[in-house]
Design an enzyme around this catalytic site. Structure first.
Site, PDB file in Angstrom:
ATOM      1  N   ASP A  74       0.843  -1.202   0.000  1.00  0.00           N
ATOM      2  CA  ASP A  74       0.000   0.000   0.000  1.00  0.00           C
ATOM      3  C   ASP A  74       0.872   1.244   0.000  1.00  0.00           C
ATOM      4  OD1 ASP A  74      -2.213  -1.710   0.410  1.00  0.00           O
ATOM      5  OD2 ASP A  74      -1.806  -1.729   2.559  1.00  0.00           O
ATOM      6  N   ASP A  80       1.037   7.526   8.320  1.00  0.00           N
ATOM      7  CA  ASP A  80       1.424   6.119   8.520  1.00  0.00           C
ATOM      8  C   ASP A  80       2.862   6.057   9.019  1.00  0.00           C
ATOM      9  OD1 ASP A  80      -0.851   4.659   7.664  1.00  0.00           O
ATOM     10  OD2 ASP A  80      -0.275   4.868   5.562  1.00  0.00           O
ATOM     11  N   GLU A 103       2.963  -3.006  10.615  1.00  0.00           N
ATOM     12  CA  GLU A 103       2.457  -3.122   9.248  1.00  0.00           C
ATOM     13  C   GLU A 103       3.335  -2.322   8.288  1.00  0.00           C
ATOM     14  OE1 GLU A 103      -1.374  -1.467   8.245  1.00  0.00           O
ATOM     15  OE2 GLU A 103      -1.247  -2.320   6.245  1.00  0.00           O
ATOM     16  N   GLU A 104       3.929  -1.270   8.782  1.00  0.00           N
ATOM     17  CA  GLU A 104       4.668  -0.368   7.899  1.00  0.00           C
ATOM     18  C   GLU A 104       6.100  -0.813   7.619  1.00  0.00           C
ATOM     19  OE1 GLU A 104       2.959   1.732   6.336  1.00  0.00           O
ATOM     20  OE2 GLU A 104       1.164   1.521   7.580  1.00  0.00           O
ATOM     21  N   ASP A 124      -0.519  -2.370  13.946  1.00  0.00           N
ATOM     22  CA  ASP A 124      -0.781  -1.526  12.781  1.00  0.00           C
ATOM     23  C   ASP A 124      -0.888  -0.124  13.369  1.00  0.00           C
ATOM     24  OD1 ASP A 124      -1.616  -0.156  10.603  1.00  0.00           O
ATOM     25  OD2 ASP A 124      -3.232  -1.525  10.053  1.00  0.00           O
ATOM     26  N   LEU A 126      -1.393   2.908  12.245  1.00  0.00           N
ATOM     27  CA  LEU A 126      -2.516   3.764  11.851  1.00  0.00           C
ATOM     28  C   LEU A 126      -3.338   3.024  10.810  1.00  0.00           C
ATOM     29  CD1 LEU A 126      -3.672   6.443  12.669  1.00  0.00           C
ATOM     30  CD2 LEU A 126      -2.502   7.500  10.747  1.00  0.00           C
ATOM     31  N   ASP A 127      -4.323   2.297  11.313  1.00  0.00           N
ATOM     32  CA  ASP A 127      -5.151   1.487  10.429  1.00  0.00           C
ATOM     33  C   ASP A 127      -6.298   2.329   9.861  1.00  0.00           C
ATOM     34  OD1 ASP A 127      -5.838  -1.271   9.456  1.00  0.00           O
ATOM     35  OD2 ASP A 127      -7.718  -0.667  10.381  1.00  0.00           O
ATOM     36  N   GLU A 288      -4.300  -7.270  12.898  1.00  0.00           N
ATOM     37  CA  GLU A 288      -5.685  -6.857  12.621  1.00  0.00           C
ATOM     38  C   GLU A 288      -6.639  -7.975  13.073  1.00  0.00           C
ATOM     39  OE1 GLU A 288      -4.941  -3.660   9.020  1.00  0.00           O
ATOM     40  OE2 GLU A 288      -5.128  -5.739   8.428  1.00  0.00           O
TER      41      GLU A 288
HETATM   42  P1  AHM Z   1      -4.929  -0.576   5.921  1.00  0.00           P
HETATM   43  O1  AHM Z   1      -4.195  -1.306   6.997  1.00  0.00           O
HETATM   44  O2  AHM Z   1      -4.136  -0.418   4.670  1.00  0.00           O
HETATM   45  O3  AHM Z   1      -5.491   0.724   6.422  1.00  0.00           O
HETATM   46  O4  AHM Z   1      -6.150  -1.523   5.497  1.00  0.00           O
HETATM   47  C1  AHM Z   1      -6.972  -2.014   6.504  1.00  0.00           C
HETATM   48  C2  AHM Z   1      -8.338  -1.413   6.353  1.00  0.00           C
HETATM   49  C3  AHM Z   1      -9.260  -1.722   7.492  1.00  0.00           C
HETATM   50  O5  AHM Z   1      -9.216  -0.756   8.470  1.00  0.00           O
HETATM   51  C4  AHM Z   1     -10.600  -1.723   6.824  1.00  0.00           C
HETATM   52  O6  AHM Z   1     -11.506  -2.529   7.508  1.00  0.00           O
HETATM   53  C5  AHM Z   1     -10.291  -2.218   5.461  1.00  0.00           C
HETATM   54  O7  AHM Z   1      -8.925  -1.969   5.219  1.00  0.00           O
HETATM   55  C6  AHM Z   1     -11.062  -1.508   4.421  1.00  0.00           C
HETATM   56  O8  AHM Z   1     -10.718  -2.020   3.189  1.00  0.00           O
HETATM   57  P2  AHM Z   1     -11.517  -1.624   1.887  1.00  0.00           P
HETATM   58  O9  AHM Z   1     -11.132  -0.234   1.561  1.00  0.00           O
HETATM   59  O10 AHM Z   1     -11.075  -2.623   0.876  1.00  0.00           O
HETATM   60  O11 AHM Z   1     -12.988  -1.750   2.203  1.00  0.00           O
HETATM   61 MG    MG Z   2      -2.681   0.342   8.106  1.00  0.00          MG
END
Ligand code: AHM
Ligand code: MG
Length: 348
Positions: A74, A80, A103-104, A124, A126-127, A288
């Site tokens: 990502d 982040d 995660e990063e 994670d 900043l999720d 997560e």
């Molecule tokens: P991230 O860690 O890159 O932020 O992705 C995790 C997030 C969750 O918080 C959320 O439930 C999900 O991705 C949402 O995904 P989507 O955009 O595919 O619905």
């Molecule tokens: Mg994240």
């Protein structure tokens, strides 16, 4: 004659508004493990620093991309990267950690011996990154493990590549209208505990103990990214169709912390299933799926993967194959998760 002064009550009469049960005091009263207390205090500090960074992001020019790609491919946002650095610094300097997985970061951090302790933390920082730039709630999610051999000086990824049932503390912090920290100590009978950040004090104040999903399943809410439905398997499609037929409301923030927090407090179900494009789903096991599953189970709910790698599985029983491994996530009230699982059974 001077007027008689109001008689003060005893110490026990001090009202909750004056008697602050802050995170530090709660930790000291609820765990006898000093190293874990220090670790949790540092996690609390990192959550406060991340909350502050989110709150002033517009003014400080912290919205937008950092120009890098993270461990799972990502685009990294500035927040982040900043929150990752906040957590890594706080945890290494706690002196309580041996292994960190963020995660990063592609690789696990093995903490140098002179600063190492007994615990391993997957997080994670900043999720919900897609929500950062439009000021919608985000959150931090974390899981704390104790090393396999706490007295050994050697540490490795093996210390954290374990089932979710080995987690010592799971938690999340939501950066929403208020900043809320939710903790679940596996060994603590109290269960799921809620703390709210009082910005004027700069302290997390304990607000709710032994939080449970509403009896009977609570509000009829299903939460998923229905934009992916063309790739779902038949049981998930059937279950969601049934929720709609029974008058359920759809609610989906797109930040796991917010969607799971609402599911715990109001009831309903949160689903991020495997699909035809992603056989393991999107969400990461260690920072997560696992911590959220432990919190939801402790709150009286169910955390399942649905049909995954040939069988319907309790999420906490998985053993992640790598630090950024993924799994499908189906969690929430027993009423609704059982409905989804019954669709898998019907399909066998
Ligand atoms: P991230 O860690 O890159 O932020 O992705 C995790 C997030 C969750 O918080 C959320 O439930 C999900 O991705 C949402 O995904 P989507 O955009 O595919 O619905
Ligand atoms: Mg994240």
């Amino acid at each position: 004659m001077p007027e008689a002064r109001t008689t003060r009550g005893s110490v026990e009469d001090v009202s909750a508004e004056q008697d602050f049960m802050n995170l530090g005091r709660w930790l000291m009263e609820n765990t006898s493990d000093k190293e874990l207390t220090v670790l949790m205090a540092q996690l609390g500090l990192a959550c406060k620093a991340t909350s502050r960074a989110c709150a002033k992001a517009g003014i400080a020019g912290l919205f937008g991309l950092a120009g890098e790609v993270n461990s799972t491919g990502d685009d990294q946002k500035k927040l982040d990267v900043l929150s990752d650095e906040i957590f890594v610094s706080a945890l290494i300097n706690s002196g309580a950690c041996a292994v960190l997985v963020s995660e990063e970061r592609d690789e696990a951090i093995i903490v140098p011996e002179e600063k190492a302790g007994r615990f391993c933390v997957a997080f994670d920082p900043l999720d919900g990154s897609s929500n950062i730039d439009c000021n919608v709630s985000t959150g931090t999610i974390f899981a704390v493990y104790e090393k396999l051999h706490p007295d050994s000086k050697d540490s490795s990824e093996a210390d954290i590549l374990r089932t979710g049932t080995d987690i010592v503390v799971a938690g999340y912090c939501m950066y929403g209208a208020a900043t809320e920290l939710v903790l679940c100590f596996r060994s603590n009978d109290a269960g799921v505990e809620r703390f709210s950040l009082d910005p004027s004090l700069g302290e997390f104040i304990h607000t709710h103990t032994a939080v449970k999903i509403p009896p009977g399943g609570g509000k009829k809410i299903y939460s998923c990214n229905e934009g992916n439905s063309c790739n779902w398997d038949a049981p998930i499609l059937d279950a969601v169709a049934q929720f709609k037929a029974e008058g359920y409301s759809a609610r989906y923030v797109g930040s796991m912390v917010s969607d799971v927090h609402r599911t715990i407090l109001y009831g309903g179900i949160y689903i991020y299933p495997a699909d035809k494009k992603s056989a393991k789903g999107k969400l990461r096991v260690l920072y997560e799926g696992f911590p959220m599953a432990l919190i939801v189970e402790t709150a009286g709910g169910i955390g399942s993967t649905g049909l995954f790698q040939g069988k319907v599985q309790r999420m906490l029983d998985l053993v992640p194959g790598s630090i950024h491994d993924r799994c499908p996530v189906i969690l929430g009230s027993p009423r609704d998760v059982k409905l989804v699982l019954s669709k898998y059974e019907a399909g066998n």
